[in-house]
Design a protein around this motif. Sequence first.
Motif, PDB file in Angstrom:
ATOM      1  N   PRO A 270      97.472  37.638  49.848  1.00 35.16           N
ATOM      2  CA  PRO A 270      96.156  37.327  49.309  1.00 35.16           C
ATOM      3  C   PRO A 270      96.202  36.401  48.073  1.00 35.16           C
ATOM      4  O   PRO A 270      95.343  35.739  47.785  1.00 35.16           O
ATOM      5  CB  PRO A 270      95.614  38.762  49.116  1.00 35.16           C
ATOM      6  N   GLN A 271      97.244  36.518  47.485  1.00 37.91           N
ATOM      7  CA  GLN A 271      97.435  35.635  46.257  1.00 37.91           C
ATOM      8  C   GLN A 271      97.491  34.197  46.548  1.00 37.91           C
ATOM      9  O   GLN A 271      97.025  33.248  46.027  1.00 37.91           O
ATOM     10  CB  GLN A 271      98.777  35.826  45.442  1.00 37.91           C
ATOM     11  N   TYR A 272      98.140  33.932  47.526  1.00 33.92           N
ATOM     12  CA  TYR A 272      98.348  32.443  48.013  1.00 33.92           C
ATOM     13  C   TYR A 272      96.925  31.951  48.402  1.00 33.92           C
ATOM     14  O   TYR A 272      96.519  30.874  48.213  1.00 33.92           O
ATOM     15  CB  TYR A 272      99.337  32.231  49.365  1.00 33.92           C
ATOM     16  N   ALA A 273      96.243  32.666  49.292  1.00 32.27           N
ATOM     17  CA  ALA A 273      94.945  32.410  49.769  1.00 32.27           C
ATOM     18  C   ALA A 273      94.156  32.180  48.674  1.00 32.27           C
ATOM     19  O   ALA A 273      93.068  31.181  48.772  1.00 32.27           O
ATOM     20  CB  ALA A 273      94.360  33.597  50.970  1.00 32.27           C
ATOM     21  N   ALA A 274      94.265  33.090  47.603  1.00 30.51           N
ATOM     22  CA  ALA A 274      93.474  32.904  46.448  1.00 30.51           C
ATOM     23  C   ALA A 274      93.462  31.574  45.821  1.00 30.51           C
ATOM     24  O   ALA A 274      92.629  31.022  45.256  1.00 30.51           O
ATOM     25  CB  ALA A 274      93.387  34.201  45.492  1.00 30.51           C
ATOM     26  N   MET A 275      94.689  31.203  45.644  1.00 33.49           N
ATOM     27  CA  MET A 275      95.020  29.886  44.993  1.00 33.49           C
ATOM     28  C   MET A 275      94.573  28.913  45.564  1.00 33.49           C
ATOM     29  O   MET A 275      94.003  27.915  44.983  1.00 33.49           O
ATOM     30  CB  MET A 275      96.607  29.733  44.822  1.00 33.49           C
ATOM     31  N   VAL A 276      94.563  28.820  47.066  1.00 34.90           N
ATOM     32  CA  VAL A 276      93.992  27.559  47.813  1.00 34.90           C
ATOM     33  C   VAL A 276      92.450  27.622  47.727  1.00 34.90           C
ATOM     34  O   VAL A 276      91.970  26.760  47.534  1.00 34.90           O
ATOM     35  CB  VAL A 276      94.575  27.978  49.346  1.00 34.90           C
ATOM     36  N   GLU A 277      91.716  28.715  47.879  1.00 31.66           N
ATOM     37  CA  GLU A 277      90.381  29.004  47.920  1.00 31.66           C
ATOM     38  C   GLU A 277      89.801  28.401  46.433  1.00 31.66           C
ATOM     39  O   GLU A 277      88.800  27.846  46.415  1.00 31.66           O
ATOM     40  CB  GLU A 277      89.900  30.433  48.187  1.00 31.66           C
ATOM     41  N   ALA A 278      90.508  28.685  45.406  1.00 32.19           N
ATOM     42  CA  ALA A 278      90.194  28.569  44.081  1.00 32.19           C
ATOM     43  C   ALA A 278      90.642  27.403  43.613  1.00 32.19           C
ATOM     44  O   ALA A 278      90.086  26.764  42.505  1.00 32.19           O
ATOM     45  CB  ALA A 278      90.613  29.495  42.949  1.00 32.19           C
ATOM     46  N   GLY A 279      91.329  26.526  44.187  1.00 28.08           N
ATOM     47  CA  GLY A 279      91.638  24.948  43.793  1.00 28.08           C
ATOM     48  C   GLY A 279      92.571  25.070  42.612  1.00 28.08           C
ATOM     49  O   GLY A 279      92.461  23.984  42.091  1.00 28.08           O
ATOM     50  N   HIS A 280      93.480  25.655  42.734  1.00 27.70           N
ATOM     51  CA  HIS A 280      94.482  25.920  41.707  1.00 27.70           C
ATOM     52  C   HIS A 280      95.230  24.637  41.879  1.00 27.70           C
ATOM     53  O   HIS A 280      96.025  24.112  40.837  1.00 27.70           O
ATOM     54  CB  HIS A 280      95.386  27.206  41.623  1.00 27.70           C
ATOM     55  N   GLY A 281      95.766  24.134  43.049  1.00 31.30           N
ATOM     56  CA  GLY A 281      96.422  22.823  42.991  1.00 31.30           C
ATOM     57  C   GLY A 281      95.871  21.797  42.603  1.00 31.30           C
ATOM     58  O   GLY A 281      96.209  20.904  41.745  1.00 31.30           O
ATOM     59  N   GLY A 282      94.726  21.517  42.661  1.00 31.59           N
ATOM     60  CA  GLY A 282      93.644  20.396  42.267  1.00 31.59           C
ATOM     61  C   GLY A 282      93.598  20.691  40.631  1.00 31.59           C
ATOM     62  O   GLY A 282      93.748  19.747  39.958  1.00 31.59           O
ATOM     63  N   LEU A 283      93.602  21.956  40.144  1.00 32.76           N
ATOM     64  CA  LEU A 283      93.301  22.076  38.568  1.00 32.76           C
ATOM     65  C   LEU A 283      94.716  21.504  38.209  1.00 32.76           C
ATOM     66  O   LEU A 283      94.778  21.050  37.026  1.00 32.76           O
ATOM     67  CB  LEU A 283      93.328  23.561  38.576  1.00 32.76           C
ATOM     68  N   PHE A 284      95.799  21.998  38.613  1.00 34.16           N
ATOM     69  CA  PHE A 284      96.977  21.451  38.167  1.00 34.16           C
ATOM     70  C   PHE A 284      97.061  20.012  38.122  1.00 34.16           C
ATOM     71  O   PHE A 284      97.756  19.509  37.201  1.00 34.16           O
ATOM     72  CB  PHE A 284      98.280  22.111  38.985  1.00 34.16           C
ATOM     73  N   GLY A 285      96.823  19.314  39.107  1.00 38.63           N
ATOM     74  CA  GLY A 285      96.963  17.904  39.431  1.00 38.63           C
ATOM     75  C   GLY A 285      96.172  17.062  38.175  1.00 38.63           C
ATOM     76  O   GLY A 285      96.534  16.234  37.676  1.00 38.63           O
ATOM     77  N   ARG A 286      94.775  17.676  37.910  1.00 39.56           N
ATOM     78  CA  ARG A 286      94.065  17.158  36.947  1.00 39.56           C
ATOM     79  C   ARG A 286      94.838  17.350  35.545  1.00 39.56           C
ATOM     80  O   ARG A 286      94.606  16.795  34.482  1.00 39.56           O
ATOM     81  CB  ARG A 286      92.755  17.849  36.892  1.00 39.56           C
ATOM     82  N   ALA A 287      95.536  18.648  35.467  1.00 35.66           N
ATOM     83  CA  ALA A 287      96.274  18.628  34.122  1.00 35.66           C
ATOM     84  C   ALA A 287      97.226  17.694  33.789  1.00 35.66           C
ATOM     85  O   ALA A 287      97.458  17.221  32.738  1.00 35.66           O
ATOM     86  CB  ALA A 287      96.762  20.211  34.028  1.00 35.66           C
ATOM     87  N   LEU A 288      97.824  17.150  34.870  1.00 37.46           N
ATOM     88  CA  LEU A 288      98.761  15.960  34.625  1.00 37.46           C
ATOM     89  C   LEU A 288      97.933  14.750  34.217  1.00 37.46           C
ATOM     90  O   LEU A 288      98.695  13.956  33.420  1.00 37.46           O
ATOM     91  CB  LEU A 288      99.401  15.800  36.151  1.00 37.46           C
ATOM     92  N   TRP A 289      96.864  14.421  34.693  1.00 37.23           N
ATOM     93  CA  TRP A 289      96.126  13.631  34.199  1.00 37.23           C
ATOM     94  C   TRP A 289      95.839  13.374  32.494  1.00 37.23           C
ATOM     95  O   TRP A 289      95.724  12.471  32.033  1.00 37.23           O
ATOM     96  CB  TRP A 289      94.797  13.234  35.021  1.00 37.23           C
ATOM     97  N   ALA A 290      95.788  14.855  32.384  1.00 41.92           N
ATOM     98  CA  ALA A 290      95.239  15.003  30.778  1.00 41.92           C
ATOM     99  C   ALA A 290      96.571  15.259  30.044  1.00 41.92           C
ATOM    100  O   ALA A 290      96.188  15.308  28.719  1.00 41.92           O
ATOM    101  CB  ALA A 290      94.374  16.135  30.943  1.00 41.92           C
ATOM    102  N   ASP A 291      97.739  15.256  30.476  1.00 36.59           N
ATOM    103  CA  ASP A 291      98.941  15.466  29.839  1.00 36.59           C
ATOM    104  C   ASP A 291      98.548  16.768  28.933  1.00 36.59           C
ATOM    105  O   ASP A 291      99.082  16.797  27.767  1.00 36.59           O
ATOM    106  CB  ASP A 291      99.288  14.328  28.726  1.00 36.59           C
ATOM    107  N   VAL A 292      98.508  17.875  29.697  1.00 40.06           N
ATOM    108  CA  VAL A 292      98.429  19.147  29.021  1.00 40.06           C
ATOM    109  C   VAL A 292      99.623  19.780  28.888  1.00 40.06           C
ATOM    110  O   VAL A 292     100.511  19.725  29.649  1.00 40.06           O
ATOM    111  CB  VAL A 292      97.681  20.115  29.893  1.00 40.06           C
ATOM    112  N   ASP A 293      99.767  20.123  27.476  1.00 44.17           N
ATOM    113  CA  ASP A 293     101.312  20.680  27.323  1.00 44.17           C
ATOM    114  C   ASP A 293     101.105  22.118  27.431  1.00 44.17           C
ATOM    115  O   ASP A 293     100.307  22.786  27.675  1.00 44.17           O
ATOM    116  CB  ASP A 293     101.247  20.459  25.647  1.00 44.17           C
ATOM    117  N   GLY A 294     102.446  22.817  27.509  1.00 43.90           N
ATOM    118  CA  GLY A 294     102.617  24.316  27.580  1.00 43.90           C
ATOM    119  C   GLY A 294     102.317  25.060  28.868  1.00 43.90           C
ATOM    120  O   GLY A 294     102.291  26.022  28.726  1.00 43.90           O
TER     121      GLY A 294
END
Length: 459
Positions: free
Chosen positions: A211-235
């Motif tokens: 369920p955790q994997y399905a939740a990550m996909v459905e909530a778009g956590h991969g896209g969130l992380f990719g956008r964090a790279l564009w913003a140079d988010v630290d930590g």
Amino acid sequence: MPPPNPPTGERRPRALVIDHAWRGLGPGLESLSGPGGAPLTRTVKLIVLPLIVRPALRPELAVDFLGPTQAAHLDGLIRESGTRLAATAQWFTLLKKARRGLGIVAGNPQDLYFQRCFELATEHGAPAAGADATARAVVEDMADTVDGRTVEALKAHLADGARRSVLDGELASAWESRPQAPSAADGAASVALAAEVLEACGAPDRMGNSPQYAAMVEAGHGGLFGRALWADVDGVWGQGTGLPTSLGLTARQVPPRPEVGRGASTATLPAPLDRTLFERLFVVLQSSARREELPPVPELAARETGRSCAPLGLYDESLRVAVVLGGRLAVGLDPLGTGEGTPGRTAAHRAVNGRWRREASVLRARRMTVSPRPDPDGGVLDTLAQDLRTPWTAYMRRLWVRLHGRDVRDAPLEDLASAWAVLDGVARSVMMDHRARVRSALRTLSTGPARAAAEQRSA
């Protein structure tokens, strides 16, 4: 008749929204539809998603499950394109007729002509007087330039100045239309969820329907992380780690806007998210054992413009989530066993690190790399030591290339078991590559003294 809409407020699978809207368009789409009236898989893959929905420009429509507002938006986009889709179907029929007349049998007509027919429909509308001659010219031109899925065909395709200008404009537009960056907390939340998923990798019976994997996909956590790279988010990986957010996916502060490019070399390829359109497709064409399964070069290039400007340079959300999982795994890789007490290790880390530390070449390299003696081979051991202390760069680079290849072939990771097979497979591949490099270095070190002694005797 299309099936009735579900109750208001339900999240709906994007595929069902597309199917419902398509069936509502009525007759005239038979050559783009299956026997039951639903759009063909290739229709969705080649026309509806990249040319109508355009997920890179509308990231809210890039997820697998849509809320009521997003579903209504997608429905409207498809219905607004009804006339153009009907003209696309008519052009496809004409191009198939021209293909038969010319005796061309190579390639799948849907792969070759679907997107070109949509372009013809956009430019000319429905076929009119002279359309037969236009269709024949298009088929002949494509037969000459798209015969092979090769690097040479890619060079020929991108050599045209007008085509390069169009692609560059599309890259600029897609890059400027990227979604707003998330906060550091969003990126850290994605990484925290990844740790929970990787813990489940220690229990094979839990991986198929995690369920955790399905939740990550459905909530778009991969896209969130990719956008964090564009913003140079630290930590993102924790306070005080000093780890770059990208883990080597880019050598820049933030990933640059992709360029079209003119060439590529295996020996000098930049980090994955720093590559040009040419370099990204060069790797796909070079590494594909079954190129006939790839789309033709014009379609590869057209789809890659949007993909290269998407979060993490990938379209599919399950593949983006795999990057997050891989990053969380990579920062805990410890082949030298120097951080046994490091918190946050998961079942996945224990499995991979345990296998790696049992490698005889790693045990030997560990003894040699911690030795205070000077490196007698001009830095080879220092390089090996650095690779073992920071294994995430090699891991993430190889993982991204593998996921990108799946994205090009529309091969998502349906569940955690399939995701873990890729994550673990990349770890094994990196380990085997390092084993070969260690053995080569040890062979060089062992033959060096013998060679020197022989030269001394012959002097």
